[in-house]
Enzyme design. Structure first.
Site, PDB file in Angstrom:
ATOM      1  N   GLN A   1       0.859  -1.179   0.000  1.00  0.00           N
ATOM      2  CA  GLN A   1       0.000   0.000   0.000  1.00  0.00           C
ATOM      3  C   GLN A   1       0.894   1.228   0.000  1.00  0.00           C
ATOM      4  O   GLN A   1       1.990   1.230   0.574  1.00  0.00           O
ATOM      5  CB  GLN A   1      -0.951  -0.010   1.205  1.00  0.00           C
ATOM      6  CG  GLN A   1      -2.057  -1.057   1.067  1.00  0.00           C
ATOM      7  CD  GLN A   1      -2.955  -1.112   2.284  1.00  0.00           C
ATOM      8  OE1 GLN A   1      -2.629  -1.789   3.256  1.00  0.00           O
ATOM      9  NE2 GLN A   1      -4.086  -0.419   2.229  1.00  0.00           N
ATOM     10  N   SER A   2       0.424   2.309  -0.621  1.00  0.00           N
ATOM     11  CA  SER A   2       1.304   3.432  -0.967  1.00  0.00           C
ATOM     12  C   SER A   2       1.750   4.252   0.223  1.00  0.00           C
ATOM     13  O   SER A   2       2.805   4.891   0.175  1.00  0.00           O
ATOM     14  CB  SER A   2       0.612   4.341  -1.990  1.00  0.00           C
ATOM     15  OG  SER A   2       0.337   3.627  -3.170  1.00  0.00           O
ATOM     16  N   SER A   3       0.993   4.318   1.303  1.00  0.00           N
ATOM     17  CA  SER A   3       1.352   5.165   2.436  1.00  0.00           C
ATOM     18  C   SER A   3       0.953   4.463   3.721  1.00  0.00           C
ATOM     19  O   SER A   3       0.094   3.567   3.729  1.00  0.00           O
ATOM     20  CB  SER A   3       0.673   6.536   2.332  1.00  0.00           C
ATOM     21  OG  SER A   3      -0.732   6.397   2.414  1.00  0.00           O
TER      22      SER A   3
END
Length: 705
Positions: A22-24
């Site tokens: 997941q990106s963040s």
């Protein structure tokens, strides 16, 4: 069923790799459903025939962006294992989880095709070795990268729209804060505001970031600094990097600025910073909020910084330094038109300055253009400045005195602010200590220690202020007042005062002279100085070039001529004594610092040999003088007798060194009446020689008769 046909037994013999990302970190914490969907792919792998222990889950890239694989260790491990043939299938919820960069995605597809590894997402199973599946996977990768670009463009567009209106909130530098209404205002802390004001005033006065740092250190002042991700402000010693950063920040001039830097990703994934030119800033709105300086002053500060950091290729007036060279940054070569470099050489216990034009030598290997000694040039310029400044000495005195007093008052006011801050912190520590339960000694002892520490800081601040006030008062009352009085009477006396700093001389010179062109005239032994004043007036001076080391130790020609004359009548020791009596000194004695040096017989002999003078022996021989043996033979006497005659004045002798002489014998054609005594001595000597001669012997047969 058709998808399961792509899974072959050799695929099931290898592992099934599940990649989760997941990106963040915010998405990791809040978007839990996405994580559940990704972990649920384990069931798909088991349904296709893989055992649970064969499934390898890679979730070490949580909170990392998929824009590049350079900083994703988990993705790098996945690619490595696929290339080594450990993976039978690679699983991801969608293409965007594996890569948002088309280059990384295509590289993964190529390696999977070579290793015969399948790829699974939420839509199905794909074999990268087949054309149709690879084409479909390539389209998905392209769409994933385009999706990332669209998302960024939307977010960026909203930010830029607010930026153009000056409403986007950026991190503010120390000394500026956001008010309750969201507008930018000055820091309410008076110590912070006054310190920053003093910083810009000091830079305007000294014209250099480094000199500003030194001024703060001399005055014992600290500079405010806001802690990262906090509203707490601390005071620290000012550094050069902090000074340059403050001078380059347009927010201190009340301008809203955005996009002054450009960030790019390098090959290794690290961010690289590139500064934009002023015209390329995304937004620049002058007078958008209150500032400490005006926009014009900010522009002028940038020009000064750019000039200070620039070489000598163009004409510039650099800030004054500590060196003795008076024309630092203002001396121009009269041959090539470039600025001189300053070189210092330690000689005979002092530091001599030289103006050197050596760029042709450094760039093209050519000889130096010019090399000129600094002291004669600086002395001539100093005399010229003293002459020009004498009429305005009184007005300059008052201006300098006002500047010094204002500077001391500003520094003292900042020290008072530091005392007030220390007093407030000590009161807070006292109140915290008073509110604690005395029986709770663990907390009470800690708070008491903090209170004592704050009291020590307060006492030190007061002591520093008193000490600084005494020093400032001493400087202003004694040294400065005496110099100011001397300036009103005789400016040249103050200029030549050894206690006057070279930096102050250069600061004064900068207000009068634009530049100085130097031309060395080797044939004449002089240097021509063309001075161009601020108003455009030009004045030419001429100075004698200093002698070289060889010329300084060379004996003057007058002494050599005098030695040549004295050789007719005196030997080396007598000549040395006569030279010393007349006050002459050997060449180079003053340069070596030997004022009491004297001539010696050996030194006179060296001069005779060095300059090819005719020796006294040759001079006496030319006058007909004879050696001892020749004179004794001429007189038909023994050499010992000749020496006795010379002692009694019967024969004249002339010394040609300390131990040997030549003898003067009268000529044979001299009339007898002019040398009767001489002739009688000669006749008597001949008679004695005849009487003492042995008689001839007669030899007979059988013996001697």
């Amino acid at each position: 069923m058709k998808e399961s046909l792509k899974v072959q037994p050799h695929h099931l013999e290898r592992g099934a790799y599940l990649y989760i990302r997941q990106s963040s970190m915010r998405q990791v914490i809040e978007n839990v459903e996405s994580a559940k969907r990704q972990y649920a792919l384990r069931g798909r792998a088991i349904a296709l025939g893989w055992r649970d222990e064969q499934i390898v889950v890679i979730d070490s890239d949580q909170g990392e962006s998929g824009a590049s694989a350079a900083w994703r260790e988990g993705f790098q491990r996945l690619v490595s294992d696929v290339g080594m043939g450990h993976a039978g299938i690679v699983m991801g919820l969608e293409v965007s989880r594996l890569a948002r960069n088309n280059a990384d995605w295509q590289r993964l597809l190529e390696i999977c095709a070579l290793a015969d590894t399948l790829i699974l997402d939420e839509d199905g199973i794909y074999d990268p070795s087949t054309f149709n599946d690879r084409l479909l996977l390539g389209l998905k990768g392209t769409m994933s990268e385009a999706e990332l670009h669209v998302i960024k463009a939307r977010l960026r567009g909203g930010i830029l729209n607010k930026v153009r209106r000056g409403e986007y909130h950026c991190v503010l530098p120390t000394g500026l804060i956001y008010g309750q209404s969201g507008n930018v205002t000055l820091d309410p802390d008076s110590q912070v505001r006054e310190t920053i004001d003093h910083f810009f005033d000091t830079f305007s006065r000294v014209g250099s970031a480094c000199q500003t740092v030194k001024a703060f250190r001399r005055e014992g002042l600290l500079f405010p600094s806001r802690l990262r991700n906090s509203e707490t402000t601390v005071f620290r010693p000012l550094t050069a990097s902090t000074a340059i950063r403050v001078l380059n920040n347009p927010r201190y001039a009340g301008a809203y600025a955005y996009g002054r830097r450009r960030y790019r990703r390098a090959i290794d994934g690290k961010k690289t910073l590139q500064r934009r030119e002023h015209d390329d800033w995304l937004a620049c709105i002058p007078d958008a909020h209150p500032g400490y300086i005006t926009w014009e002053q900010f522009q002028e500060n940038l020009k000064i910084l750019k000039t200070n950091g620039r070489g000598y290729e163009l004409a510039r007036a650099s800030p004054p330094r500590e060196g003795t060279a008076l024309l630092q940054g203002r001396a121009v070569c009269g041959r090539c038109g470039k600025h001189f470099r300053i070189r210092y050489a330690a000689r005979r216990g002092r530091l001599d300055a030289w103006y050197v034009c050596d760029r042709a030598h450094g760039y093209r290997g050519e000889p130096n253009c010019q090399s000129i000694a600094g002291p004669p040039i600086d002395n001539a310029i100093g005399m010229l400045i003293a002459e020009q400044m004498t009429p305005a000495a009184v007005e300059l005195t008052l201006e300098i005195r006002r500047e010094i007093e204002a500077r001391h008052e500003e520094a003292d006011r900042l020290r008072c602010r530091a005392i007030e801050r220390a007093h407030i912190e000590a009161d807070l520590a006292q109140r915290r200590f008073m509110l604690v339960d005395p029986n709770n000694r663990l907390v009470a002892d800690t708070l008491e220690g903090e209170w004592n520490e704050k009291l020590r800081v307060l006492a030190k601040a007061r002591e520093d202020r008193e000490r600084a006030r005494e020093q400032d008062q001493l400087v202003l009352d004694e040294a400065v007042r005496e110099r100011l009085i001397a300036m009103t009477v005789d400016f040249s006396k103050l200029w030549a005062d050894p206690d006057t700093p070279d930096r102050e001389r250069k600061r004064l010179l900068a207000h009068i002279i634009e530049d100085v062109t130097l031309v060395k005239m080797p044939a004449e032994g002089t240097t021509r100085i063309h001075v161009r004043f601020k108003g455009g007036k030009i004045q030419t001076l001429t100075t004698m070039s200093p002698k070289s080391s060889a010329q300084q130790v060379k004996t003057p020609s007058g002494i050599v001529e005098l030695v040549d004359k004295l050789l007719d009548r005196h030997i080396y020791a007598e000549i040395a004594e006569l030279l010393n009596q007349q006050g002459y000194r050997p060449g180079g004695s003053a340069r070596r610092g030997r004022r009491d040096a004297r001539f010696t017989a050996l030194l006179v002999a060296y001069l005779v040999h060095r300059y090819g003078l005719r020796s006294r022996y040759d001079r006496l021989r030319d006058r007909g003088m004879l050696t001892k043996r020749e004179a004794a033979a001429r007189l038909n006497i023994h050499e010992t007798t000749l020496a006795r005659w010379a002692e009694h004045g019967l024969v004249t002798r002339h010394a040609y060194n300390a131990h040997y002489c030549l003898y003067e014998v009268p000529a044979s054609n001299v009339p007898r009446k002019q040398c009767s005594r001489w002739n009688r001595l000669v006749d008597r000597a001949a008679a004695l020689k005849t009487a003492m001669a042995p008689k001839p012997s007669t030899v007979a047969e059988g013996g001697v008769v």
